[in-house]
Design a protein around this motif. Sequence first.
Motif, PDB file in Angstrom:
ATOM      1  N   ALA A  75       0.640  -1.445  -0.205  1.00 55.68           N
ATOM      2  CA  ALA A  75      -0.014   0.235   0.426  1.00 55.68           C
ATOM      3  C   ALA A  75       0.658   0.395  -0.234  1.00 55.68           C
ATOM      4  N   SER A  76       2.149   0.884   0.714  1.00 62.89           N
ATOM      5  CA  SER A  76       3.147   2.851   0.690  1.00 62.89           C
ATOM      6  C   SER A  76       3.405   2.852  -0.128  1.00 62.89           C
ATOM      7  N   ALA A  77       3.742   1.155  -1.370  1.00 65.11           N
ATOM      8  CA  ALA A  77       4.633   1.803  -2.365  1.00 65.11           C
ATOM      9  C   ALA A  77       3.995   1.818  -3.704  1.00 65.11           C
ATOM     10  N   ILE A  78       2.759   2.175  -3.376  1.00 67.17           N
ATOM     11  CA  ILE A  78       1.635   2.315  -4.221  1.00 67.17           C
ATOM     12  C   ILE A  78       1.165   3.340  -4.507  1.00 67.17           C
ATOM     13  N   ALA A  79       1.415   4.260  -2.990  1.00 66.44           N
ATOM     14  CA  ALA A  79       0.910   4.822  -2.487  1.00 66.44           C
ATOM     15  C   ALA A  79       2.279   6.348  -3.063  1.00 66.44           C
ATOM     16  N   ARG A  80       3.109   5.936  -2.614  1.00 63.92           N
ATOM     17  CA  ARG A  80       4.797   6.579  -3.746  1.00 63.92           C
ATOM     18  C   ARG A  80       4.230   6.804  -4.693  1.00 63.92           C
ATOM     19  N   LEU A  81       4.170   5.566  -5.380  1.00 58.99           N
ATOM     20  CA  LEU A  81       4.276   5.070  -6.792  1.00 58.99           C
ATOM     21  C   LEU A  81       3.471   6.257  -8.176  1.00 58.99           C
ATOM     22  N   GLU A  82       2.088   6.201  -7.002  1.00 61.94           N
ATOM     23  CA  GLU A  82       0.740   7.550  -7.714  1.00 61.94           C
ATOM     24  C   GLU A  82       1.477   9.065  -7.476  1.00 61.94           C
ATOM     25  N   GLY A  83       1.633   8.691  -6.450  1.00 63.42           N
ATOM     26  CA  GLY A  83       2.782  10.863  -5.855  1.00 63.42           C
ATOM     27  C   GLY A  83       4.364  11.278  -6.972  1.00 63.42           C
ATOM     28  N   GLU A  84       4.621  10.092  -7.906  1.00 62.27           N
ATOM     29  CA  GLU A  84       6.356  10.577  -7.956  1.00 62.27           C
ATOM     30  C   GLU A  84       5.529  10.795  -9.503  1.00 62.27           C
ATOM     31  N   GLU A  91      11.677   9.648 -13.084  1.00 60.45           N
ATOM     32  CA  GLU A  91      11.524   8.608 -13.639  1.00 60.45           C
ATOM     33  C   GLU A  91      11.827   7.112 -13.055  1.00 60.45           C
ATOM     34  N   VAL A  92      12.798   8.006 -12.417  1.00 60.27           N
ATOM     35  CA  VAL A  92      14.391   6.896 -12.072  1.00 60.27           C
ATOM     36  C   VAL A  92      13.476   6.367 -10.820  1.00 60.27           C
ATOM     37  N   ARG A  93      13.233   7.088 -10.247  1.00 62.43           N
ATOM     38  CA  ARG A  93      12.411   6.745  -8.900  1.00 62.43           C
ATOM     39  C   ARG A  93      11.177   6.415  -8.885  1.00 62.43           C
ATOM     40  N   LEU A  94      10.899   6.397  -9.850  1.00 62.85           N
ATOM     41  CA  LEU A  94       9.229   5.344 -10.409  1.00 62.85           C
ATOM     42  C   LEU A  94      10.230   4.152 -11.002  1.00 62.85           C
ATOM     43  N   GLN A  95      10.771   4.235 -11.810  1.00 57.20           N
ATOM     44  CA  GLN A  95      10.922   2.797 -12.018  1.00 57.20           C
ATOM     45  C   GLN A  95      11.847   1.576 -10.684  1.00 57.20           C
ATOM     46  N   GLY A  96      12.007   2.853 -10.215  1.00 59.81           N
ATOM     47  CA  GLY A  96      12.154   1.872  -8.599  1.00 59.81           C
ATOM     48  C   GLY A  96      11.289   1.643  -7.773  1.00 59.81           C
ATOM     49  N   TYR A  97       9.905   2.472  -8.036  1.00 54.28           N
ATOM     50  CA  TYR A  97       8.989   2.106  -7.210  1.00 54.28           C
ATOM     51  C   TYR A  97       8.576   0.793  -7.597  1.00 54.28           C
TER      52      TYR A  97
END
Length: 82
Positions: free
Chosen positions: A51-60, A63-69
């Motif tokens: 849930a936390s990873a999804i929340a962070r993914l949605e707000g990022e 692109e590098v951090r998005l791929q990391g999430y």
Amino acid sequence: MGHSAPSAGRAITDYFNSPAFHGPQESELLAAIMTEVMRSGRTTASKAMIASAIARLEGEVDEVRLQGYRNLLTLLLEENNE
């Protein structure tokens, strides 16, 4: 005998020891998620981490951090389904 799901701690250890581990970028993201979950008073169970990873993914937006999430989320989901 039933197969029980591994604990989140075991899943994290397995991840860091696996060939899927891609260095500090993802480990820093995972550490931030774990810290966030623990500070909120929740256990570091797979569902809370996902849930936390999804929340962070949605707000990022980076692109590098998005791929990391995305990578972390994929691994967490795989571990949750085993």
